[in-house]
Design an enzyme around this catalytic site. Structure first.
Site, PDB file in Angstrom:
ATOM      1  N   ASP A  44       0.840  -1.202   0.000  1.00  0.00           N
ATOM      2  CA  ASP A  44       0.000   0.000   0.000  1.00  0.00           C
ATOM      3  C   ASP A  44       0.877   1.256   0.000  1.00  0.00           C
ATOM      4  O   ASP A  44       0.372   2.376  -0.081  1.00  0.00           O
ATOM      5  CB  ASP A  44      -1.012   0.000   1.155  1.00  0.00           C
ATOM      6  CG  ASP A  44      -0.358   0.033   2.515  1.00  0.00           C
ATOM      7  OD1 ASP A  44       0.883  -0.082   2.591  1.00  0.00           O
ATOM      8  OD2 ASP A  44      -1.094   0.183   3.514  1.00  0.00           O
ATOM      9  N   SER A  45       2.196   1.053   0.015  1.00  0.00           N
ATOM     10  CA  SER A  45       3.116   2.184  -0.216  1.00  0.00           C
ATOM     11  C   SER A  45       2.823   2.825  -1.579  1.00  0.00           C
ATOM     12  O   SER A  45       3.263   3.943  -1.836  1.00  0.00           O
ATOM     13  CB  SER A  45       4.585   1.728  -0.152  1.00  0.00           C
ATOM     14  OG  SER A  45       4.807   0.614  -0.980  1.00  0.00           O
ATOM     15  N   ASP A  83      -1.194  -6.128  -0.308  1.00  0.00           N
ATOM     16  CA  ASP A  83      -1.404  -5.493   1.004  1.00  0.00           C
ATOM     17  C   ASP A  83      -2.884  -5.277   1.286  1.00  0.00           C
ATOM     18  O   ASP A  83      -3.634  -4.873   0.399  1.00  0.00           O
ATOM     19  CB  ASP A  83      -0.709  -4.118   1.006  1.00  0.00           C
ATOM     20  CG  ASP A  83       0.305  -3.990   2.115  1.00  0.00           C
ATOM     21  OD1 ASP A  83       0.238  -4.756   3.088  1.00  0.00           O
ATOM     22  OD2 ASP A  83       1.179  -3.105   2.002  1.00  0.00           O
ATOM     23  N   LYS A 113      -0.934  -9.355   2.964  1.00  0.00           N
ATOM     24  CA  LYS A 113      -0.140  -8.886   4.112  1.00  0.00           C
ATOM     25  C   LYS A 113      -1.015  -7.933   4.900  1.00  0.00           C
ATOM     26  O   LYS A 113      -1.757  -7.156   4.320  1.00  0.00           O
ATOM     27  CB  LYS A 113       1.127  -8.177   3.636  1.00  0.00           C
ATOM     28  CG  LYS A 113       1.916  -7.547   4.787  1.00  0.00           C
ATOM     29  CD  LYS A 113       3.278  -7.045   4.348  1.00  0.00           C
ATOM     30  CE  LYS A 113       3.286  -5.676   3.724  1.00  0.00           C
ATOM     31  NZ  LYS A 113       2.719  -4.600   4.564  1.00  0.00           N
ATOM     32  N   GLU A 115      -0.985  -5.372   8.655  1.00  0.00           N
ATOM     33  CA  GLU A 115      -0.167  -4.780   9.704  1.00  0.00           C
ATOM     34  C   GLU A 115      -0.739  -5.094  11.090  1.00  0.00           C
ATOM     35  O   GLU A 115      -1.956  -5.052  11.278  1.00  0.00           O
ATOM     36  CB  GLU A 115      -0.091  -3.255   9.512  1.00  0.00           C
ATOM     37  CG  GLU A 115       0.604  -2.851   8.222  1.00  0.00           C
ATOM     38  CD  GLU A 115       0.721  -1.337   8.045  1.00  0.00           C
ATOM     39  OE1 GLU A 115       0.349  -0.578   8.962  1.00  0.00           O
ATOM     40  OE2 GLU A 115       1.200  -0.920   6.967  1.00  0.00           O
ATOM     41  N   GLU A 182       9.653  -4.076  10.194  1.00  0.00           N
ATOM     42  CA  GLU A 182      10.004  -2.773   9.608  1.00  0.00           C
ATOM     43  C   GLU A 182      10.571  -1.835  10.679  1.00  0.00           C
ATOM     44  O   GLU A 182       9.926  -1.577  11.711  1.00  0.00           O
ATOM     45  CB  GLU A 182       8.765  -2.137   8.939  1.00  0.00           C
ATOM     46  CG  GLU A 182       9.088  -0.769   8.343  1.00  0.00           C
ATOM     47  CD  GLU A 182       8.055  -0.242   7.351  1.00  0.00           C
ATOM     48  OE1 GLU A 182       7.120  -0.969   6.988  1.00  0.00           O
ATOM     49  OE2 GLU A 182       8.207   0.922   6.938  1.00  0.00           O
TER      50      GLU A 182
HETATM   51  O1  KIV Z   1       3.612  -1.105   1.541  1.00  0.00           O
HETATM   52  C1  KIV Z   1       4.796  -1.480   1.526  1.00  0.00           C
HETATM   53  O2  KIV Z   1       5.548  -1.241   0.571  1.00  0.00           O
HETATM   54  C2  KIV Z   1       5.278  -2.221   2.690  1.00  0.00           C
HETATM   55  C3  KIV Z   1       6.740  -2.555   2.751  1.00  0.00           C
HETATM   56  C4  KIV Z   1       7.540  -1.365   3.046  1.00  0.00           C
HETATM   57  C5  KIV Z   1       7.001  -3.669   3.691  1.00  0.00           C
HETATM   58  O3  KIV Z   1       4.530  -2.527   3.549  1.00  0.00           O
END
Ligand code: KIV
Length: 278
Positions: A44-45, A83, A113, A115, A182
């Protein structure tokens, strides 16, 4: 053959370091696949790197599905992890299963993934029971930026380090197939990596993790204004893009582009007929 979560876990057993890169689009995914990268994260970056938000919080499930689909069209061998955005796994477990299911069913990725540690462990368990592989993510969890009070390293006191170890263990117990660490101190990441059977994938967590994840934009140096401390830029592609754009504008301006060979011709008869009609 596509890489599976079992292959990634076997890499830890063999002591083979695991590389994961973020990817947000078809072209990059195709190139990273060709490079032999075993695992891609549609993180989600993308909210910051692609969509221009100042955090990951505005990213929606629709955004993620859109980008996961693009990555899947380019990546045929890597294990692709999508994500779960902010607020797609907090409201209820049944809604979480439906949202994660959409990333797999419509997006096409192989795992999700999310958090959090102890507080999401029961959610992780529910997803795994539904047949959805889950990668955990603890330490600096960007979706909690408002709660953490900024983007800063976590686990620096003995109490905070202990909480993170418990978070990692809770995720493993809940069935997570790997855990992202992280921005946590190197010695803490080392202890967590030693205690877990599943692989740890570090970013800003030192060299003792089982694998490393990097944001592709950081590796390429796409942002000329900022490079995170934990990144390793191999190029300054942001500056290269600016330079290429300036060179090309100059070529258009001075008439050196396009040249004859960049154009298309028509045969003499068609040209003569056209000019007569025009
Ligand atoms: O969203 C992302 O790119 C991440 C990584 C930095 C682990 O969660």
């Amino acid at each position: 053959m596509r890489i599976t979560i079992r292959d990634v876990q076997a890499m830890k057993s063999r002591g083979e370091r695991i590389s994961m890169f973020t990817a947000y689009d078809y072209t990059t995914a195709k190139l990273l696949d060709r490079a032999g990268v075993p695992m891609l994260l549609v993180g989600d970056s993308l909210g910051m790197t692609v969509l221009g938000y100042d955090s990951t919080i505005p990213v929606t499930l629709d955004d993620m599905v859109h980008h996961v689909k693009a990555v899947m069209r380019g990546a045929h061998r890597p294990l692709v992890v999508g994500d779960m955005p902010f607020m797609t796994f907090q409201v209820s477990e049944s809604q979480t299963v439906a949202n994660a299911g959409r990333l797999l069913q419509v997006g096409g990725c192989q795992a999700v993934k999310l958090e959090g540690g102890v507080r999401v462990a029961s959610t992780v368990k529910r997803l795994v029971e539904a047949g959805i592989p889950v990668m955990g993510h603890i330490g600096l969890t960007p979706q909690s930026v408002n709660e953490l009070g900024g983007y800063r390293a976590q686990g620096k006191t003995a109490a905070a380090a202990t909480r993170l170890l418990l978070d990692a263990q809770a995720l493993e117990e809940a069935g997570a197939f790997a855990v992202v660490l992280e921005c946590i101190p190197t010695p803490l990441a080392r202890v967590i990596t030693d205690r877990l059977k599943v692989p740890t994938i570090g970013i800003g967590a030192g060299p003792y993790c089982d694998g490393q994840v990097q944001v592709i934009n950081d590796l390429l140096g796409l942002n000329p204004d900022f490079t995170p401390r934990h990144a390793k830029p191999y190029a300054q592609m942001g500056l290269s893009i600016i330079d290429i754009a300036r060179q090309h504008m100059e070529a258009v301006q001075d008439g050196s582009f396009p040249e004859e060979q960049n154009g298309y011709q028509m045969d003499e008869a068609a040209l003569a007929e056209f000019l007569q009609q025009a």
